[in-house]
Design a protein around this motif. Structure first.
Motif, PDB file in Angstrom:
ATOM      1  N   GLN A 199      46.036  18.395  45.904  1.00 25.72           N
ATOM      2  CA  GLN A 199      47.063  18.958  45.029  1.00 25.72           C
ATOM      3  C   GLN A 199      48.208  17.988  44.747  1.00 25.72           C
ATOM      4  O   GLN A 199      49.085  18.279  43.939  1.00 25.72           O
ATOM      5  CB  GLN A 199      47.613  20.248  45.650  1.00 25.72           C
ATOM      6  CG  GLN A 199      46.613  21.386  45.716  1.00 25.72           C
ATOM      7  CD  GLN A 199      46.163  21.829  44.336  1.00 25.72           C
ATOM      8  OE1 GLN A 199      46.957  21.885  43.396  1.00 25.72           O
ATOM      9  NE2 GLN A 199      44.881  22.175  44.196  1.00 25.72           N
TER      10      GLN A 199
ATOM     11  N   TRP B  39      47.740  14.103  41.545  1.00 24.90           N
ATOM     12  CA  TRP B  39      48.105  14.018  40.129  1.00 24.90           C
ATOM     13  C   TRP B  39      49.313  13.110  39.902  1.00 24.90           C
ATOM     14  O   TRP B  39      49.458  12.513  38.826  1.00 24.90           O
ATOM     15  CB  TRP B  39      48.423  15.408  39.577  1.00 24.90           C
ATOM     16  CG  TRP B  39      49.669  16.026  40.144  1.00 24.90           C
ATOM     17  CD1 TRP B  39      49.793  16.665  41.339  1.00 24.90           C
ATOM     18  CD2 TRP B  39      50.972  16.029  39.542  1.00 24.90           C
ATOM     19  NE1 TRP B  39      51.088  17.077  41.535  1.00 24.90           N
ATOM     20  CE2 TRP B  39      51.828  16.707  40.437  1.00 24.90           C
ATOM     21  CE3 TRP B  39      51.484  15.536  38.350  1.00 24.90           C
ATOM     22  CZ2 TRP B  39      53.179  16.894  40.166  1.00 24.90           C
ATOM     23  CZ3 TRP B  39      52.837  15.734  38.075  1.00 24.90           C
ATOM     24  CH2 TRP B  39      53.664  16.403  38.979  1.00 24.90           C
TER      25      TRP B  39
ATOM     26  N   ARG C  86      47.618  18.500  37.222  1.00 26.77           N
ATOM     27  CA  ARG C  86      47.528  18.691  38.670  1.00 26.77           C
ATOM     28  C   ARG C  86      46.200  19.345  39.043  1.00 26.77           C
ATOM     29  O   ARG C  86      45.522  18.918  39.987  1.00 26.77           O
ATOM     30  CB  ARG C  86      48.700  19.547  39.158  1.00 26.77           C
ATOM     31  CG  ARG C  86      48.686  19.836  40.645  1.00 26.77           C
ATOM     32  CD  ARG C  86      49.958  20.554  41.065  1.00 26.77           C
ATOM     33  NE  ARG C  86      50.104  21.838  40.381  1.00 26.77           N
ATOM     34  CZ  ARG C  86      51.201  22.598  40.458  1.00 26.77           C
ATOM     35  NH1 ARG C  86      52.241  22.197  41.172  1.00 26.77           N
ATOM     36  NH2 ARG C  86      51.250  23.758  39.802  1.00 26.77           N
TER      37      ARG C  86
END
Length: 367
Positions: free
Chosen positions: A195, A198, A217
């Motif tokens: 997570q 990105w 993301r």
């Protein structure tokens, strides 16, 4: 050559008894998510060196105990990548690390020196460069390969001693000790949270808003997760530009995604397309208030102008105290500090950087 578990155990025990272990790795990274480790090199303070053949699948417990032993200094050159490989190989998070490349920047030498140049500069030994592109997975290894591998650790103990002597003479020894503590941080080792990856995606010319970053993301997390599951380089699933483009056009092309990939398996391609479509929907469904900010903030012109002046100050001050400015702070760090000197997570806000640079930057250049 270390060829069995008993030899590895004896070598690691001897290094722990001596209080110092030089370390290096040789690996191959072609078509996999993580590199394949081929060799681990170990060296003692007196220059005695060994090579462990990782293809023999020996019990790594002795090596893990060595890495985790706070009483043994682990000496490496450009340490982070090798330590990450060793963590994945042994499961051990290292402590008491000395990075000769990093230390050189506090000893009157340039940051980023290669091992060959550093050994030449500090102990006046020329290392061979003949095997820099060799195939470390081939067996049997040649005598030239083994000699080259041993040389990578043979002189590290001596190099460390010379660097510390120079740092003592320049008055930077305490800063070296402070910098080496970074490697004791257990969060440095292991795979990144999908997570969070990105933030490292290069968007190029694509300019995303917060909604776009929410989609990015989700897409980046999907790519990361599947690349690890399939043991493939993540760029084989989609390059960064494809992720940015999908995030930019998510609302109008949620069901007609296009991305560049190198997958030959049709099943994987179909799975990936479906997972990317699901990721787009996930990103579009994030509540507006929870969409992430741009990880690369934009600054007003006054901040950028002040940061230019602050960066010039850093370079001038660093030269005066015999520290390579590259290890003080880069432009992004300086700019962020000028914009917000109260950010305690900025490296310039703590330790020797604050005492020698941060305090004056905050006083002179804060906008």
């Amino acid at each position: 050559m270390i060829r069995n578990a008993t030899e590895l155990k004896e070598v690691c025990a001897g290094l722990r008894a001596g209080g110092l272990a030089a370390l290096d790795t040789e690996f191959v990274w072609r078509n996999t998510n993580r590199p394949k480790l081929a060799l681990v090199q170990l060296g003692a303070l007196d220059g005695t060196s060994w090579v462990e053949d990782c293809l023999l699948a020996l019990d790594t417990a002795p090596l893990a105990e060595l890495l985790a032993d706070a009483g043994t200094v682990k000496v490496l050159h450009d340490a982070h990548q090798d330590l990450d490989h060793l963590f994945h190989y042994t499961g051990a998070k290292p402590v008491n690390v000395f990075d000769t490349q990093l230390a050189a920047a506090f000893a009157g030498l340039p940051a980023g020196l290669s091992l060959q140049k550093l050994v030449q500069e500090t102990v006046d030994v020329g290392l061979a460069k003949s095997e820099t592109t060799t195939d470390w997975m081939q067996r049997p290894l040649t005598d030239a390969q083994i000699s080259y591998a041993l040389d990578d650790v043979r002189y590290l103990g001596e190099v460390r001693a010379e660097l510390l002597e120079r740092a003592d003479a320049l008055g930077t020894r305490a800063w070296v000790d402070e910098e080496m503590l970074r490697y004791d941080d257990p969060s440095l080792y292991g795979d990144a949270d999908p997570q969070e990856v990105w933030k490292r995606v290069k968007c190029g010319r694509v300019r995303l808003d917060r909604r776009g970053f929410a989609v990015l993301r989700a897409l980046a997390a999907t790519r990361e997760t599947l690349a690890r599951e399939w043991n493939l380089p993540k760029t084989w699933l989609a390059d960064d530009a494809s992720l940015a483009e999908m995030a930019d056009r998510a609302e109008i092309e949620a069901d007609r995604l296009r991305f560049r990939h190198r997958l030959r398996n049709r099943g994987q391609r179909d799975t990936l397309a479906g997972e990317f479509a699901a990721a787009v929907r996930e990103g579009l469904a994030v509540p507006e208030a929870e969409c992430p900010e741009n990880p690369r903030p934009r600054y007003i012109s006054e901040v950028l102008d002040a940061a230019d002046e602050a960066l010039a100050f850093v370079r001038e001050r660093a030269e005066a105290i015999h520290v390579d400015p590259a290890v003080v702070a880069n432009r992004a760090t300086v700019t962020a500090y000028v914009d917000n000197p109260d950010d305690e997570e900025n490296p310039l806000a703590t330790g020797w950087r604050f005492e020698n640079f941060g305090r004056e930057i905050a006083e002179r250049f804060n906008v």
